[in-house]
Design a protein around this motif. Structure first.
Motif, PDB file in Angstrom:
ATOM      1  N   ASN A  88       0.659  -1.237   0.195  1.00 34.10           N
ATOM      2  CA  ASN A  88       0.107   0.213  -0.004  1.00 34.10           C
ATOM      3  C   ASN A  88       0.833   1.184   0.083  1.00 34.10           C
ATOM      4  OD1 ASN A  88       0.032   1.502   2.986  1.00 34.10           O
ATOM      5  ND2 ASN A  88       0.022  -0.818   3.336  1.00 34.10           N
ATOM      6  N   HIS A  89       2.207   0.959   0.599  1.00 34.94           N
ATOM      7  CA  HIS A  89       3.022   2.408   0.646  1.00 34.94           C
ATOM      8  C   HIS A  89       3.426   2.428  -0.983  1.00 34.94           C
ATOM      9  CE1 HIS A  89       6.325   4.835   1.547  1.00 34.94           C
ATOM     10  NE2 HIS A  89       7.112   4.099   1.139  1.00 34.94           N
ATOM     11  N   GLU A  91       1.935   1.602  -3.602  1.00 30.06           N
ATOM     12  CA  GLU A  91       0.838   1.938  -4.395  1.00 30.06           C
ATOM     13  C   GLU A  91       0.602   3.638  -4.110  1.00 30.06           C
ATOM     14  OE1 GLU A  91      -3.406   0.187  -5.338  1.00 30.06           O
ATOM     15  OE2 GLU A  91      -3.012   0.463  -3.193  1.00 30.06           O
ATOM     16  N   LEU A  92       0.692   3.898  -2.969  1.00 28.18           N
ATOM     17  CA  LEU A  92       0.473   5.305  -2.664  1.00 28.18           C
ATOM     18  C   LEU A  92       1.270   6.228  -3.239  1.00 28.18           C
ATOM     19  CD1 LEU A  92      -1.033   7.449  -0.818  1.00 28.18           C
ATOM     20  CD2 LEU A  92       0.670   7.061   0.893  1.00 28.18           C
ATOM     21  N   LYS A  95       0.316   6.521  -6.991  1.00 30.57           N
ATOM     22  CA  LYS A  95      -0.614   7.183  -7.115  1.00 30.57           C
ATOM     23  C   LYS A  95      -0.451   8.658  -7.084  1.00 30.57           C
ATOM     24  CE  LYS A  95      -5.350   7.743  -5.363  1.00 30.57           C
ATOM     25  NZ  LYS A  95      -6.223   7.428  -3.931  1.00 30.57           N
ATOM     26  N   SER A 265       3.846   0.724   6.966  1.00 37.11           N
ATOM     27  CA  SER A 265       2.757   1.627   6.531  1.00 37.11           C
ATOM     28  C   SER A 265       1.448   1.102   6.605  1.00 37.11           C
ATOM     29  CB  SER A 265       3.116   1.933   4.940  1.00 37.11           C
ATOM     30  OG  SER A 265       1.985   2.715   4.477  1.00 37.11           O
ATOM     31  N   ARG A 269      -4.827   5.848   7.369  1.00 35.90           N
ATOM     32  CA  ARG A 269      -3.677   6.778   7.598  1.00 35.90           C
ATOM     33  C   ARG A 269      -3.649   7.673   8.839  1.00 35.90           C
ATOM     34  NH1 ARG A 269      -0.709   4.721   3.982  1.00 35.90           N
ATOM     35  NH2 ARG A 269      -1.705   4.411   1.796  1.00 35.90           N
ATOM     36  N   SER A 273       2.804   8.049   9.351  1.00 35.95           N
ATOM     37  CA  SER A 273       3.625   7.401   8.512  1.00 35.95           C
ATOM     38  C   SER A 273       4.981   7.318   9.043  1.00 35.95           C
ATOM     39  CB  SER A 273       3.839   8.334   7.179  1.00 35.95           C
ATOM     40  OG  SER A 273       2.617   8.707   6.367  1.00 35.95           O
ATOM     41  N   GLU A 278       6.166   9.410   2.423  1.00 37.34           N
ATOM     42  CA  GLU A 278       4.670   9.214   2.315  1.00 37.34           C
ATOM     43  C   GLU A 278       3.942  10.285   3.004  1.00 37.34           C
ATOM     44  OE1 GLU A 278       3.285   5.029   3.396  1.00 37.34           O
ATOM     45  OE2 GLU A 278       2.228   6.087   5.360  1.00 37.34           O
ATOM     46  N   LEU A 282       0.599  12.117   0.411  1.00 35.49           N
ATOM     47  CA  LEU A 282      -0.588  12.078   0.781  1.00 35.49           C
ATOM     48  C   LEU A 282      -1.040  13.516   0.813  1.00 35.49           C
ATOM     49  CD1 LEU A 282      -0.300   9.956   4.205  1.00 35.49           C
ATOM     50  CD2 LEU A 282      -1.845   9.554   2.367  1.00 35.49           C
ATOM     51  N   ILE A 285      -1.873  14.150  -2.973  1.00 36.28           N
ATOM     52  CA  ILE A 285      -3.124  13.498  -3.620  1.00 36.28           C
ATOM     53  C   ILE A 285      -4.184  14.365  -3.005  1.00 36.28           C
ATOM     54  CG2 ILE A 285      -4.683  11.427  -2.760  1.00 36.28           C
ATOM     55  CD1 ILE A 285      -2.023   9.791  -2.713  1.00 36.28           C
TER      56      ILE A 285
END
Length: 326
Positions: A88-89, A91-92, A95, A265, A269, A273, A278, A282, A285
């Protein structure tokens, strides 16, 4: 039991530390260094545990333990392989630049081989020549293995985990893109890492250790402010058995090899972090811009993990960023 290395000589001197990390006693009569103990683990483990129990039960007189005197448990190692187990880290991060992760990332671990010849001590400054390199911390969990045969299964690999510790995998974020663009991996972007004062046997972790994951929050504090405390056992896509098996796919791993989890991670959230990259992703995003800066000279990073009673398990990594002087 808990083991550490007093900062004497290139490979330190092995000591045993009591559970509260108040006292220690020399273990050099059993093995001069932690690497020597790992090289002969079957012969050294029981005498070390006996010495630990004697110290724990006040059957011998210990000296006052001071993490300032410690090198990393292994001041240098034959191999340091760091995974990226919290997908997921990854992917973030992707993203934030509108990139999808390949489906294989969920089934085939990412891993790089870092420099292992000059680890920093847990209280040693992070000396860098230029703030513009994008100095970042990465709070992680790491394990030390005994000899691991090539081609081992993930389930069998768990049995080779002998010690657990924490790591600050220092990263120079602004150097990473240029190095990866060359298609040959990290080098300059991954300077010396630092490990916790103490390494702990899995049986000393109690119910928090399930055989391949450590189910406790990992705290990262920057300049006195909590950046995050995600739980290291939650959202770990690849456990340490899988990471070790991945590292041993085409080669055996010698005793003393260190395998890291990658930045801890959580999908939740609200836990914060364990690295600034990270935090910045965030922000991008959420608002389109990153406002958190990477570390500057004078900044202080503290990384620690507490048990259910609020007691530090591994001792604290506590480092300041300073300017490197030739």
């Amino acid at each position: 039991m808990k083991l550490a290395s007093i900062n004497q000589g290139r490979d330190g001197q092995l000591i045993v530390v009591n559970s509260q990390m108040q006292l220690y006693t020399s273990a050099t009569d059993i093995a001069p260094t932690l690497q020597a103990a790992l090289d002969n683990w079957d012969d050294c483990k029981e005498p070390l545990e006996t010495l630990y129990n004697q110290l724990e039960n006040s059957q011998i007189v210990g000296e006052t333990f001071d993490p300032e005197l410690c090198a990393s448990p292994l001041p240098r190692a034959f191999q340091w392989a760091d995974g990226s187990a919290y997908v997921n880290h990854v992917e973030l991060v992707r993203k934030a630049r509108n990139a999808e992760i390949p489906a294989s990332f969920w089934t085939d671990p990412l891993m790089y081989q870092g420099g292992s010849d000059s680890f920093l001590g847990p209280r040693e400054d992070i000396a860098m020549a230029d703030e513009d390199w994008g100095i970042d911390f990465e709070a992680e969990v790491a394990v030390i293995v005994d000899d691991v045969p090539m081609g081992i299964s993930a389930d069998q690999a768990k049995q080779h985990i002998q010690l657990v510790m924490l790591v600050n995998d220092v990263s120079l974020r602004n150097l990473i893109p240029g190095e990866l663009a060359k298609g040959f991996g990290f080098y300059h972007a991954k300077p010396s890492s630092a490990f916790s004062p103490v390494a702990v046997t899995p049986n000393a972790l109690g119910a928090a250790w399930d055989g391949a994951k450590l189910h406790l929050p990992l705290r990262a504090i920057l300049n006195g402010d909590l950046v995050g405390q995600p739980n290291a056992g939650v959202d770990m896509t690849f456990d340490f058995g899988q990471l070790i098996a991945h590292a041993a796919k085409t080669r055996p791993l010698c005793a003393g090899t260190i395998v890291g989890s990658g930045t801890v991670s959580n999908l939740d959230r609200s836990n914060g972090s364990c690295c600034l990259a990270e935090v910045r992703m965030l922000e991008i995003i959420a608002t389109g811009n990153a406002t958190t800066e990477f570390m500057h000279f004078g900044d202080r990073i503290q990384i620690d993990m507490l048990d259910d009673n609020g007691q530090s398990i591994f001792g604290e990594i506590d480092q300041k960023v300073i300017k490197h002087v030739d």
